[in-house]
Design an enzyme around this catalytic site. Structure first.
Site, PDB file in Angstrom:
ATOM      1  N   PRO A 280      -4.182  -0.676  14.363  1.00 50.88           N
ATOM      2  CA  PRO A 280      -3.167   0.402  13.676  1.00 50.88           C
ATOM      3  C   PRO A 280      -2.961  -0.010  12.076  1.00 50.88           C
ATOM      4  O   PRO A 280      -2.226   0.966  11.639  1.00 50.88           O
ATOM      5  CB  PRO A 280      -2.179   0.012  14.375  1.00 50.88           C
ATOM      6  CG  PRO A 280      -2.045  -1.219  15.000  1.00 50.88           C
ATOM      7  CD  PRO A 280      -3.367  -1.656  15.223  1.00 50.88           C
TER       8      PRO A 280
ATOM      9  N   TYR B 104       3.634  -2.775   3.623  1.00 46.24           N
ATOM     10  CA  TYR B 104       2.746  -3.602   4.554  1.00 46.24           C
ATOM     11  C   TYR B 104       2.737  -4.858   3.802  1.00 46.24           C
ATOM     12  O   TYR B 104       2.428  -5.061   2.578  1.00 46.24           O
ATOM     13  CB  TYR B 104       1.388  -2.891   4.132  1.00 46.24           C
ATOM     14  CG  TYR B 104       1.017  -1.657   5.061  1.00 46.24           C
ATOM     15  CD1 TYR B 104       0.596  -1.716   6.139  1.00 46.24           C
ATOM     16  CD2 TYR B 104       1.197  -0.364   4.418  1.00 46.24           C
ATOM     17  CE1 TYR B 104       0.091  -0.622   7.043  1.00 46.24           C
ATOM     18  CE2 TYR B 104       0.943   0.736   5.172  1.00 46.24           C
ATOM     19  CZ  TYR B 104       0.561   0.436   6.627  1.00 46.24           C
ATOM     20  OH  TYR B 104       0.231   1.854   7.288  1.00 46.24           O
TER      21      TYR B 104
ATOM     22  N   TYR C  70      -6.785   6.162   2.836  1.00 46.02           N
ATOM     23  CA  TYR C  70      -5.360   6.364   3.494  1.00 46.02           C
ATOM     24  C   TYR C  70      -4.862   7.636   3.958  1.00 46.02           C
ATOM     25  O   TYR C  70      -4.202   8.031   5.153  1.00 46.02           O
ATOM     26  CB  TYR C  70      -4.159   5.428   2.938  1.00 46.02           C
ATOM     27  CG  TYR C  70      -2.902   5.063   3.753  1.00 46.02           C
ATOM     28  CD1 TYR C  70      -3.010   3.994   4.617  1.00 46.02           C
ATOM     29  CD2 TYR C  70      -2.201   6.027   3.768  1.00 46.02           C
ATOM     30  CE1 TYR C  70      -1.798   3.880   5.203  1.00 46.02           C
ATOM     31  CE2 TYR C  70      -0.619   5.800   4.523  1.00 46.02           C
ATOM     32  CZ  TYR C  70      -0.862   4.647   5.263  1.00 46.02           C
ATOM     33  OH  TYR C  70       0.354   4.410   6.048  1.00 46.02           O
TER      34      TYR C  70
ATOM     35  N   LYS D 264      -5.066   5.145  11.557  1.00 47.14           N
ATOM     36  CA  LYS D 264      -6.083   5.949  11.693  1.00 47.14           C
ATOM     37  C   LYS D 264      -6.139   6.480  13.064  1.00 47.14           C
ATOM     38  O   LYS D 264      -7.056   7.491  13.327  1.00 47.14           O
ATOM     39  CB  LYS D 264      -7.453   5.430  11.152  1.00 47.14           C
ATOM     40  CG  LYS D 264      -7.294   5.136   9.708  1.00 47.14           C
ATOM     41  CD  LYS D 264      -7.462   6.594   8.991  1.00 47.14           C
ATOM     42  CE  LYS D 264      -7.015   6.535   7.483  1.00 47.14           C
ATOM     43  NZ  LYS D 264      -5.900   7.436   7.456  1.00 47.14           N
TER      44      LYS D 264
ATOM     45  N   HIS E 287       5.603  11.292   1.992  1.00 45.86           N
ATOM     46  CA  HIS E 287       5.265  10.094   1.455  1.00 45.86           C
ATOM     47  C   HIS E 287       4.292  10.284   0.520  1.00 45.86           C
ATOM     48  O   HIS E 287       3.193  10.416   0.655  1.00 45.86           O
ATOM     49  CB  HIS E 287       4.944   8.873   2.534  1.00 45.86           C
ATOM     50  CG  HIS E 287       6.437   8.627   3.009  1.00 45.86           C
ATOM     51  ND1 HIS E 287       6.565   7.304   3.507  1.00 45.86           N
ATOM     52  CD2 HIS E 287       7.602   9.168   3.377  1.00 45.86           C
ATOM     53  CE1 HIS E 287       7.586   7.208   4.152  1.00 45.86           C
ATOM     54  NE2 HIS E 287       8.238   8.364   4.054  1.00 45.86           N
TER      55      HIS E 287
HETATM   56  C1  PHB Z   1       4.337   3.320  12.657  1.00 46.03           C
HETATM   57  O1  PHB Z   1       5.064   3.865  12.003  1.00 46.03           O
HETATM   58  O2  PHB Z   1       4.395   3.197  13.828  1.00 46.03           O
HETATM   59  C2  PHB Z   1       2.856   2.753  11.888  1.00 46.03           C
HETATM   60  C3  PHB Z   1       2.912   3.277  10.451  1.00 46.03           C
HETATM   61  C4  PHB Z   1       1.675   2.786  10.107  1.00 46.03           C
HETATM   62  C5  PHB Z   1       0.816   2.074  10.570  1.00 46.03           C
HETATM   63  C6  PHB Z   1       0.951   1.734  11.840  1.00 46.03           C
HETATM   64  C7  PHB Z   1       2.092   2.140  12.502  1.00 46.03           C
HETATM   65  O3  PHB Z   1      -0.314   1.661   9.695  1.00 46.03           O
END
Ligand code: PHB
Ligand code: APR
Length: 389
Positions: free
Chosen positions: A292, A200, A384, A296, A72
């Site tokens: 989450p 997000y 990130y 990280k 990505h």
């Molecule tokens: C996930 O795919 O479970 C996931 C992805 C990004 C995040 C947290 C969880 O920031």
């Protein structure tokens, strides 16, 4: 029994460390409280930093990841109906890889089996002894029999609820914690992801995240009160709530279906200092937890493994203890930066129960600044995709 390094915990931290050490010719025994099946049934996050990918390659466990992982180059951030993109490729020239932690763990177990590394499953009552001496040892019970392993070092990779951290006396340990007043309700569904990239979303109704595992497996989350129970969330209620929180275009094209996993996780920031005491080193969730939001958790565990692996390798192969002496300081320096980033992203994107009008405007200004400012986007992208080890 005797070995060079006893590794407590067969999660990703313990397994990755054991594979790297095995390759370097350092002997380890992994003690895991649960069964392999239990460990592999845990659904966790799925974004890997380049540093972690490189470490998995170094451990010879990246073949499937290199074949099946999705690269990505950016991520989408939505603030109500305004969506913008953080372009990792343009900002920092490094992508992230989408590949589930459960799959990383499966690959590590397969590699460990293939190389004949020793793992004791269902090891009960693991106890650490004489950690401050030159001759530490670990005791445990397996199939009702008491056992003892003498060793040079102990790696505490036993997660947040493990025994290793508690072995460090209270007057030596300093703990820092922040508990957030909400959780994440997450589902896994065998449907195509709503977008090629993650979304997000900060919405009036609370945070939502659209993520994925592969072309026909999606992972979605919505922020929920800590008092909610999974049983109270039907699949329909989840999809309805998700649609209300993500941008209209995504909501209109979202493909829903039965969920194959549904769970609620609380959000917490936690760090213990120091990460070393005598011959014990803490690694991964045993030493720190992040919410989450910045993806990280696993990646910060990987950077601990990197520092510890090199410290132990230098000790055994080059007769140098510099890495061992500086492990805690070096690991914590990076841990705190990951803590800051995860805390910042959590604050930026969630709805807080006590949030005032002023707090909300601060969040909106922070988001607008990120949308319009290249330097801010670069700072976000650098964090990130992962700060250097
Ligand atoms: C996930 O795919 O479970 C996931 C992805 C990004 C995040 C947290 C969880 O920031
Ligand atoms: N004895 C032996 N094993 C134990 C004990 C114990 N007393 N206590 C816990 N364990 C095992 C757990 O069963 C688990 O398999 O230690 C392992 C720890 O694994 P994780 O919790 O996955 O922690 P870690 O390997 O550090 O991985 C960090 O996991 O929780 C996520 O967000 C986190 O992605 C990050 C990653």
């Amino acid at each position: 029994m005797r070995t060079q390094v006893v590794i407590i915990g067969g999660g990703p931290s313990g397994l990755l460390l054991s594979q790297l050490l095995l390759k370097a010719g350092v002997e380890t025994i992994v003690l895991e409280r649960k069964t392999r099946e239990y460990v592999l049934a845990r659904i966790r996050a799925g974004i890997l930093e380049q540093g972690m990918v490189n470490l998995l390659r170094e451990a010879d466990v990246a073949d499937r990841l290199d074949r099946e992982g999705f690269v990505h180059d950016g991520t989408l951030i939505a603030s109500d109906n305004d969506t913008f993109r953080i372009d990792f490729a343009k900002s920092v020239g490094v992508p992230v890889v989408v590949y589930g932690q459960t799959e990383v763990t499966r690959d590590l177990y397969n590699a460990r089996e293939a190389t004949g590394g020793e793992t004791v499953f269902e090891a009960d009552d693991v106890c650490l002894h004489d950690v401050k001496s030159d001759a530490p040892y670990v005791t445990f019970r397996k199939d009702g029999r008491d056992q003892r392993i003498d060793c040079d070092y102990i790696a505490g990779c036993d997660g947040f609820h493990g025994v290793s951290r508690e072995t460090i006396p209270k007057d030596v340990r300093q703990e820092f914690e922040k508990v957030y007043p909400f959780g994440w309700l997450g589902v896994l569904s065998e449907t195509p992801p709503v977008d090629d990239e993650l979304i997000y979303a900060n919405s009036e109704r609370g945070f939502a995240l659209c993520s994925m595992r592969n072309a026909n497996l999606s992972r979605y989350y919505v922020q929920c009160p800590l008092t909610d129970r999974v049983e109270d969330w039907s699949d329909d209620a989840f999809w309805e709530e998700l649609k209300r929180r993500i941008p209209e275009k995504a909501a209109d094209t979202l493909i829903t279906g039965p969920t194959i996993e549904k769970s609620i996780a609380p959000l917490r920031s936690f760090v213990t200092e120091p990460m070393q005491w005598g011959r014990l080193f803490l690694c991964g969730d045993a030493a720190h937890i992040v919410p989450p939001t910045g993806a990280k958790g696993l990646n910060t565990a990987a950077s601990d493994v990197h520092y510890l692996y090199h410290a132990l390798k230098d000790h055994y192969l080059d007769n140098s203890d510099k890495g061992i002496e500086t492990y805690s300081t070096r690991a914590l320096a990076r841990v705190w930066k990951a803590e800051r980033f995860s805390w910042w992203m959590t604050n930026l994107l969630h709805r807080f129960p006590e949030q005032s009008g002023f707090d909300r405007r601060m969040q909106q200004a922070d988001l607008a600044f990120l949308r319009d400012n290249e330097a801010a986007q670069q700072a976000m992208a650098e964090n990130y995709v992962g700060l250097p080890y």
